[in-house]
Design a protein around this motif. Structure first.
Motif, mmCIF file in Angstrom:
data_model
loop_
_atom_site.group_PDB
_atom_site.id
_atom_site.type_symbol
_atom_site.label_atom_id
_atom_site.label_comp_id
_atom_site.label_asym_id
_atom_site.label_seq_id
_atom_site.Cartn_x
_atom_site.Cartn_y
_atom_site.Cartn_z
ATOM 1 N N LEU A 1 0.843 -1.190 0.000
ATOM 2 C CA LEU A 1 0.000 0.000 0.000
ATOM 3 C C LEU A 1 0.882 1.244 0.000
ATOM 4 O O LEU A 1 1.555 1.526 0.989
ATOM 5 N N PRO A 2 0.910 1.989 -1.094
ATOM 6 C CA PRO A 2 1.790 3.163 -1.159
ATOM 7 C C PRO A 2 1.410 4.209 -0.118
ATOM 8 O O PRO A 2 0.250 4.347 0.261
ATOM 9 N N GLU A 3 2.397 4.965 0.321
ATOM 10 C CA GLU A 3 2.158 5.992 1.326
ATOM 11 C C GLU A 3 1.165 7.033 0.822
ATOM 12 O O GLU A 3 0.354 7.551 1.598
ATOM 13 N N ASP A 4 1.196 7.330 -0.477
ATOM 14 C CA ASP A 4 0.270 8.349 -0.975
ATOM 15 C C ASP A 4 -1.180 7.876 -0.926
ATOM 16 O O ASP A 4 -2.105 8.684 -0.830
ATOM 17 N N VAL A 5 -1.390 6.540 -0.962
ATOM 18 C CA VAL A 5 -2.748 6.017 -0.820
ATOM 19 C C VAL A 5 -3.237 6.245 0.609
ATOM 20 O O VAL A 5 -4.377 6.663 0.839
ATOM 21 N N ARG A 6 -2.378 5.958 1.586
ATOM 22 C CA ARG A 6 -2.753 6.214 2.974
ATOM 23 C C ARG A 6 -3.077 7.695 3.169
ATOM 24 O O ARG A 6 -4.054 8.051 3.836
ATOM 25 N N GLU A 7 -2.239 8.551 2.604
ATOM 26 C CA GLU A 7 -2.464 9.991 2.748
ATOM 27 C C GLU A 7 -3.785 10.397 2.103
ATOM 28 O O GLU A 7 -4.506 11.252 2.632
ATOM 29 N N ALA A 8 -4.115 9.794 0.982
ATOM 30 C CA ALA A 8 -5.377 10.126 0.314
ATOM 31 C C ALA A 8 -6.576 9.693 1.148
ATOM 32 O O ALA A 8 -7.569 10.426 1.262
ATOM 33 N N VAL A 9 -6.487 8.503 1.754
ATOM 34 C CA VAL A 9 -7.565 8.036 2.632
ATOM 35 C C VAL A 9 -7.725 8.998 3.813
ATOM 36 O O VAL A 9 -8.842 9.408 4.164
ATOM 37 N N SER A 10 -6.619 9.365 4.431
ATOM 38 C CA SER A 10 -6.665 10.288 5.564
ATOM 39 C C SER A 10 -7.263 11.632 5.164
ATOM 40 O O SER A 10 -8.079 12.217 5.893
ATOM 41 N N PHE A 11 -6.875 12.127 4.005
ATOM 42 C CA PHE A 11 -7.361 13.430 3.540
ATOM 43 C C PHE A 11 -8.867 13.404 3.318
ATOM 44 O O PHE A 11 -9.587 14.314 3.742
ATOM 45 N N GLU A 12 -9.360 12.360 2.663
ATOM 46 C CA GLU A 12 -10.797 12.294 2.381
ATOM 47 C C GLU A 12 -11.610 12.189 3.665
ATOM 48 O O GLU A 12 -12.677 12.787 3.790
ATOM 49 N N LEU A 13 -11.112 11.418 4.640
ATOM 50 C CA LEU A 13 -11.844 11.308 5.896
ATOM 51 C C LEU A 13 -11.775 12.605 6.689
ATOM 52 O O LEU A 13 -12.729 12.987 7.372
ATOM 53 N N ALA A 14 -10.649 13.309 6.608
ATOM 54 C CA ALA A 14 -10.546 14.603 7.276
ATOM 55 C C ALA A 14 -11.563 15.580 6.695
ATOM 56 O O ALA A 14 -12.197 16.354 7.426
ATOM 57 N N ARG A 15 -11.759 15.534 5.375
ATOM 58 C CA ARG A 15 -12.767 16.394 4.737
ATOM 59 C C ARG A 15 -14.167 16.043 5.215
ATOM 60 O O ARG A 15 -15.067 16.879 5.204
ATOM 61 N N ALA A 16 -14.370 14.774 5.626
ATOM 62 C CA ALA A 16 -15.682 14.337 6.101
ATOM 63 C C ALA A 16 -15.807 14.459 7.622
ATOM 64 O O ALA A 16 -16.663 13.839 8.234
ATOM 65 N N SER A 17 -14.914 15.255 8.228
ATOM 66 C CA SER A 17 -14.985 15.615 9.647
ATOM 67 C C SER A 17 -14.551 14.510 10.597
ATOM 68 O O SER A 17 -14.957 14.487 11.759
ATOM 69 N N TRP A 18 -13.724 13.577 10.114
ATOM 70 C CA TRP A 18 -13.088 12.627 11.030
ATOM 71 C C TRP A 18 -11.818 13.313 11.531
ATOM 72 O O TRP A 18 -10.800 13.340 10.861
ATOM 73 N N SER A 19 -11.897 13.858 12.754
ATOM 74 C CA SER A 19 -10.913 14.844 13.179
ATOM 75 C C SER A 19 -9.573 14.254 13.601
ATOM 76 O O SER A 19 -8.543 14.877 13.396
ATOM 77 N N GLN A 20 -9.582 13.088 14.249
ATOM 78 C CA GLN A 20 -8.310 12.499 14.649
ATOM 79 C C GLN A 20 -8.176 11.122 14.011
ATOM 80 O O GLN A 20 -9.123 10.342 13.986
ATOM 81 N N GLN A 21 -6.988 10.845 13.510
ATOM 82 C CA GLN A 21 -6.765 9.603 12.797
ATOM 83 C C GLN A 21 -5.456 8.969 13.261
ATOM 84 O O GLN A 21 -4.524 9.665 13.650
ATOM 85 N N GLN A 22 -5.432 7.652 13.216
ATOM 86 C CA GLN A 22 -4.220 6.939 13.589
ATOM 87 C C GLN A 22 -4.093 5.680 12.747
ATOM 88 O O GLN A 22 -5.030 4.895 12.623
ATOM 89 N N TRP A 23 -2.930 5.499 12.136
ATOM 90 C CA TRP A 23 -2.600 4.252 11.455
ATOM 91 C C TRP A 23 -1.757 3.415 12.412
ATOM 92 O O TRP A 23 -0.816 3.932 13.015
ATOM 93 N N VAL A 24 -2.071 2.146 12.550
ATOM 94 C CA VAL A 24 -1.266 1.298 13.421
ATOM 95 C C VAL A 24 -1.199 -0.110 12.835
ATOM 96 O O VAL A 24 -2.208 -0.631 12.339
ATOM 97 N N GLU A 25 -0.015 -0.686 12.827
ATOM 98 C CA GLU A 25 0.168 -2.060 12.370
ATOM 99 C C GLU A 25 0.209 -2.974 13.579
ATOM 100 O O GLU A 25 1.027 -2.794 14.477
ATOM 101 N N LEU A 26 -0.684 -3.955 13.633
ATOM 102 C CA LEU A 26 -0.770 -4.880 14.750
ATOM 103 C C LEU A 26 -0.600 -6.307 14.255
ATOM 104 O O LEU A 26 -1.135 -6.680 13.207
ATOM 105 N N ASP A 27 0.126 -7.100 15.027
ATOM 106 C CA ASP A 27 0.302 -8.522 14.733
ATOM 107 C C ASP A 27 -0.438 -9.304 15.813
ATOM 108 O O ASP A 27 -0.194 -9.117 17.011
#
Length: 225
Positions: free
Chosen positions: A7-33
């Motif tokens: 998953l390219p970093e720019d895809v993650r950034e695009a997902v974050s940007f679109e959700l921020a526009r939809a008023s999801w104010s705080q976001q966190q990416w985390v990798e869990l095993d």
């Protein structure tokens, strides 16, 4: 998210940007095993957490210090067993067997996918049952991986193992939901792991969904609801 390594970093950034526009104010990416949370097999996945207002009330980070649950201990196997994940696939130009990836059952197992239906114990060729495969990803042995007894004959072992390979492990789900809702998750997760890997209670027949809901640890069920 599966296959997150691709998953390219720019895809993650695009997902974050679109959700921020939809008023999801705080976001966190985390990798869990899942193996870091007491499950008997590895299962790394990326989770994207977000809330509409304020801050994510809890916290979650990779590599939590849960005790390792080995595949052998989870299934009651003797020490020293190895699991073959591919079998022997012909021979190379020098006549040596090729393929045949193996791992020790005395550690947490490799990430279980739909192809785990062909895994076998090297000492005797034993293959995992659906119940055992489900237990290795954190489900009770009694969990019904086929739709029902009426359709089980039409529902293949291949389909059941694919479902097992696709799931989010319950303990990891509890960790993420606990962080998002601000509810304590560590003790409920520990109690649940004792239930899954603890012997007699885990092996008791469970009807789904009603009886499982009555038997589950109260704290875990409160978290799930």
């Amino acid at each position: 998210m599966e296959q997150f390594a691709n998953l390219p970093e720019d895809v993650r950034e695009a997902v974050s940007f679109e959700l921020a526009r939809a008023s999801w104010s705080q976001q966190q990416w985390v990798e869990l095993d899942a193996a870091d949370y007491g499950v008997a097999t590895h299962r790394p996945r990326v989770f994207f957490m977000a809330v509409r207002s304020g801050r994510i009330p809890g916290s979650v980070r990779p590599g939590m210090p849960f005790a390792e649950q080995t595949l052998a201990a989870a299934l009651g196997w003797a020490a020293g067993e190895r699991v073959n994940t591919r079998g022997v696939r012909g021979v190379d130009a020098n006549g040596r067997p090729k393929g045949g990836n193996t791992f020790s059952a005395d550690t947490a197992g490799w990430c279980l996918t739909g192809k785990a239906r062909t895994w076998y114990r090297e000492s005797d060729g034993y293959r995992l049952t659906e119940a055992e495969a489900g237990q290795l990803v954190g489900f009770l042995p009694s969990y019904p991986w086929r739709a029902s007894e009426l359709t089980a004959r039409k529902d293949s072992r291949t389909s059941a193992f694919q479902r097992i390979g696709d799931v989010v492990c319950p303990t990891v789900g509890a960790v993420v939901l606990g962080a998002l809702t601000g509810r304590p998750w560590r003790r409920p997760v520990e109690d649940y792991l004792d239930w899954v890997y603890g012997g007699a209670e885990a092996l008791a027949p469970v009807e789904v969904p009603q009886q499982r809901a009555r038997c589950a640890p109260a704290d875990l069920m409160a978290l799930a609801t």
